[in-house]
Design a protein around this motif. Structure first.
Motif, PDB file in Angstrom:
ATOM      1  N   ALA A   1      -7.574 -11.013  -1.940  1.00  0.00           N
ATOM      2  CA  ALA A   1      -7.296  -9.641  -1.482  1.00  0.00           C
ATOM      3  C   ALA A   1      -6.156  -9.042  -2.284  1.00  0.00           C
ATOM      4  O   ALA A   1      -5.266  -9.745  -2.725  1.00  0.00           O
ATOM      5  N   ASN A   2      -6.184  -7.727  -2.484  1.00  0.00           N
ATOM      6  CA  ASN A   2      -5.120  -7.058  -3.206  1.00  0.00           C
ATOM      7  C   ASN A   2      -4.138  -6.492  -2.176  1.00  0.00           C
ATOM      8  O   ASN A   2      -4.461  -5.562  -1.444  1.00  0.00           O
ATOM      9  N   PRO A   3      -2.916  -7.038  -2.100  1.00  0.00           N
ATOM     10  CA  PRO A   3      -1.977  -6.608  -1.051  1.00  0.00           C
ATOM     11  C   PRO A   3      -1.245  -5.318  -1.405  1.00  0.00           C
ATOM     12  O   PRO A   3      -0.630  -4.713  -0.525  1.00  0.00           O
ATOM     13  N   ILE A   4      -1.302  -4.916  -2.679  1.00  0.00           N
ATOM     14  CA  ILE A   4      -0.494  -3.771  -3.111  1.00  0.00           C
ATOM     15  C   ILE A   4      -0.953  -2.521  -2.342  1.00  0.00           C
ATOM     16  O   ILE A   4      -2.148  -2.204  -2.285  1.00  0.00           O
ATOM     17  N   GLY A   5       0.037  -1.853  -1.759  1.00  0.00           N
ATOM     18  CA  GLY A   5      -0.264  -0.627  -1.010  1.00  0.00           C
ATOM     19  C   GLY A   5      -0.514  -0.865   0.467  1.00  0.00           C
ATOM     20  O   GLY A   5      -0.500   0.079   1.256  1.00  0.00           O
ATOM     21  N   THR A   6      -0.719  -2.117   0.864  1.00  0.00           N
ATOM     22  CA  THR A   6      -0.932  -2.404   2.284  1.00  0.00           C
ATOM     23  C   THR A   6       0.421  -2.468   2.994  1.00  0.00           C
ATOM     24  O   THR A   6       1.460  -2.602   2.359  1.00  0.00           O
ATOM     25  N   ASP A   7       0.391  -2.395   4.294  1.00  0.00           N
ATOM     26  CA  ASP A   7       1.629  -2.432   5.080  1.00  0.00           C
ATOM     27  C   ASP A   7       1.722  -3.742   5.849  1.00  0.00           C
ATOM     28  O   ASP A   7       0.749  -4.193   6.444  1.00  0.00           O
ATOM     29  N   ILE A   8       2.926  -4.339   5.846  1.00  0.00           N
ATOM     30  CA  ILE A   8       3.135  -5.524   6.661  1.00  0.00           C
ATOM     31  C   ILE A   8       4.219  -5.192   7.692  1.00  0.00           C
ATOM     32  O   ILE A   8       5.062  -4.313   7.473  1.00  0.00           O
ATOM     33  N   PHE A   9       4.188  -5.883   8.810  1.00  0.00           N
ATOM     34  CA  PHE A   9       5.194  -5.677   9.852  1.00  0.00           C
ATOM     35  C   PHE A   9       6.162  -6.841   9.841  1.00  0.00           C
ATOM     36  O   PHE A   9       5.755  -8.000   9.757  1.00  0.00           O
TER      37      PHE A   9
END
Lengths: 411, 254
Positions: A174-182
């Motif tokens: 998966a490409n994590p760039i641009g996703t949000d983590i909490f």
């Protein structure tokens, strides 16, 4: 008699008892092979440790605040005062006029937090710092981008994540760039946008350096409880490796004057990566010497094996020695003949040992990739031959000293 | 020129005798007691002689052989070998004297094991520093002289006793020594092989070589030209035994 004749005579003598000669050669082989291999293992582990330390960043000085200091020029008695590393100190250190050898200063605030993305959650170390922390700690960005000074200035809710965190939170590929983590620490929760992924990095401490999320230190305010504009730790990067000690002195001086105390009284724990490197180098070289010494003992045992077998040979061939002396062999010829046999045993053992040592050092041994040094190979070989001469001399001399009349009578 | 003890056989040659012993004694210490192996022996052997030294065991003949062969040194007395006074020679010089002047033949052949006949014959020349080519040529010639040209490459273990002893004789004569000294050369051989070896000695002597045999077999001694008998470390008789032509038939019929 020429050397060649000594050789052929000695070879004939050795081949008369092939098994015995082979076992003696094996003794020398093990000695020489062990020296080469163990020194290679010691050397290999030394190289491995040093490269791991280098991976941490050799130009960096880690300054950790241990809290309070007691006696100083500004204080009296046992009264203690909290020492601080403030944003102002960092600014001073970053000033090339006041600290010419310091390239960058990164405040570091680390906390263990829970990070989650969609249904996955994991425990991760959040490091709130400045953009200079990444090069100082030898982190490189594999994908996306690093945090920038604008992120620090605007307290941007962005994060750069390590490989371990990536694999813990995201499905493979998966490409994590641009996703949000909490990120959750106690009651505090914040959302960060992933802007970059770090390349995997080696560890020396046992702590996984890849289970990390790096955020701008300004963003940590209100999220991480430790944030009080008094940094627990800063990482100072020197301009180059030979300036590390100067940079350490400058940083210490600035912190001492800011806290109105002396460098000696600063309650800061300073780790200079370069001193760590030299300490580890001396430790591993001691280790290598120890391994070499153990192996050298087996070389000695091999030599005693040669002496033992040569004494047996001389006794067995007493009659032959008598015949040779009767037909006019001078003392030197007998000495040379048996000494050549002993040296040939050690020579064969030495050559085979070098081969075994070099072949053996191509394999990983207890997790260490051995690195054979030409010096150890040459030394082991030369010592082996010298051992053959040394331990062969006594039996050969004994043969040469036999009285022909006694030797001829021997049955 | 060495002095010659009185009572020696007359010599019309200018050359010194091959062996000149004067009042040789040899004493061994056996615990507290002393054993007089040789109790004062004087003997002269001229060039070209064929001599048997006889005696029962314990008569001192082995000691005599060791002293003549420069393997042992006398307790007292003087010994000239081919005109060289061997008294006081150091180990290296004695080795050289043995190498140049004496060719040994032993009872038990004493060839070097695992070494070909040819290499065994080359050995004394090796210690004398003769070049490889000449060594090879002379060894082959010596092997031919004892009639074993076809056995050059054989190991001692591949040859019969008689053949081994003939190789040993070839090794003894290859350096062209002043003296061929044989200690019971036929002691380990059967009649036929003994005869072969004695034939070789006889032909060597006919060619002018000085041959000294130590033996206790009368029929071997009979084939020599002079017999010296020892008893209790002293010479008890010294007589010429020349009987004309070679007696190969008798040896074979023994």
């Amino acid at each position: 008699m020429t050397i060649l004749l000594y050789m052929t005579t000695a070879l004939r003598g050795l081949s008369a008892n092939k098994l015995r000669s082979a076992l003696t050669v094996l003794g020398m082989l093990i000695g020489v092979g062990a020296v080469i291999l163990l020194v290679a293992v010691g050397n290999g582990s030394s190289i491995a440790v040093q490269s791991k330390i280098k991976a941490l960043g050799t130009n960096t000085i880690t300054i950790t605040n241990r809290g309070r200091f007691g006696r100083g020029p500004a204080t009296t008695g046992t009264q203690s005062q909290a020492a601080t590393i403030t944003a102002a100190d960092i600014k001073t250190m970053s000033d090339p006029n006041q600290a010419p050898d310091i390239l960058s200063v990164s405040p570091v605030l680390s906390a263990s937090v829970t990070a989650s993305y969609q249904d996955a959650s994991t425990t991760v170390t959040v490091t709130a710092t400045s953009p200079t922390y990444l090069p100082a700690e030898d982190y490189t960005v594999e994908a996306g981008r690093s945090i920038g000074s604008s992120d620090v200035a605007s307290s941007a809710q962005v994060a750069v994540i390590g490989q371990t965190l990536l694999s813990n939170l995201y499905p493979a590929g998966a490409n994590p760039i641009g996703t949000d983590i909490f990120v959750t620490e106690g009651k505090n929760e914040a959302q960060f946008q992933v802007i970059g992924v770090l390349a995997a990095k080696g560890s020396t401490t046992g702590v996984d350096p890849n289970n990390i999320a790096i955020i701008p230190y300004t963003t940590a305010e209100g999220l991480l409880t430790g944030y009080t504009n008094n940094f627990k730790q800063i990482i100072v990067e020197a301009k180059n490796s030979k300036d590390v000690n100067a940079a350490e002195a400058e940083a210490s001086d600035i912190l001492a004057s800011a806290n109105q105390t002396t460098v000696a009284n600063l309650p800061f724990f300073v780790i200079n990566e370069q001193s760590l490197l030299s300490t580890s180098a001396s430790t591993t070289s001691t280790f290598t010497v120890l391994l070499g010494a153990v192996a050298a003992i087996s070389l000695l045992v091999g030599g005693i094996g040669i002496m033992n077998i040569m004494l047996v040979t001389v006794t067995e061939r007493t009659r032959e020695i008598g015949i040779r002396k009767a037909i006019g062999a001078p003392r030197g010829a007998i000495l040379g003949q048996f000494l050549t046999e002993a040296v040939l045993l050690s020579l064969f053992g030495g050559l085979a040992g070098v081969a075994v040592g070099l072949i053996g050092s191509r394999f990983k041994i207890v997790g260490v990739k051995p690195v054979a040094t030409p010096t150890s190979v040459v030394e082991a070989f030369v010592v082996a031959v010298a051992v053959g001469v040394f331990f062969g001399f006594y039996p050969a001399n004994r043969a040469a000293s036999l009285r022909p009349v006694d030797a001829l009578r021997y049955e | 020129m060495s002095p010659v003890p009185s009572g020696s056989p007359s010599s019309d040659r200018q050359l010194p005798p091959v062996i000149a012993l004067r009042n040789i004694t040899r004493t061994y210490k056996m615990g507290d007691s002393e054993v007089h192996a040789l109790a004062g022996v004087s003997l002269v052997i001229e060039r070209g002689e064929f001599v048997a030294i006889m005696g029962a065991s314990g008569s001192g003949k082995s000691t005599m052989m060791n002293i003549i062969g420069c393997l042992d040194v006398p307790s007292s007395g003087r010994y000239w070998l081919d005109g060289v006074d061997v008294r006081g020679l150091d180990e290296t010089r004695l080795a050289r004297v043995r190498n140049r002047k004496i060719g040994f033949v032993f009872q038990s052949f004493n060839l070097i094991p695992r070494t070909s006949a040819l290499a065994n014959i080359e050995l004394p020349m090796l210690y004398a520093g003769v070049h490889a080519k000449e060594r090879r040529a002379r060894a082959l010639a010596a092997l031919d002289l004892v009639g074993l040209s076809s056995r050059a490459g054989h190991m001692p273990s591949e040859m019969s006793g008689g053949q081994q002893q003939r190789v040993a004789v070839a090794r003894a004569l290859v350096t062209n020594p002043a003296l061929i000294l044989a200690d019971e050369p036929t002691g380990n051989l059967d009649t036929h092989a003994s005869d072969e070896v004695m034939n070789v000695f006889e032909s060597l002597n006919r060619a002018g070589r000085t041959v000294v045999l130590i033996t206790h077999e009368p029929d071997i001694a009979e084939r020599t030209k002079r017999t010296v008998r020892l008893r209790d470390g002293l010479i008890i008789s010294d007589e010429n035994t020349t009987r004309g032509p070679r007696r190969a038939e008798m040896g074979a019929a023994r």
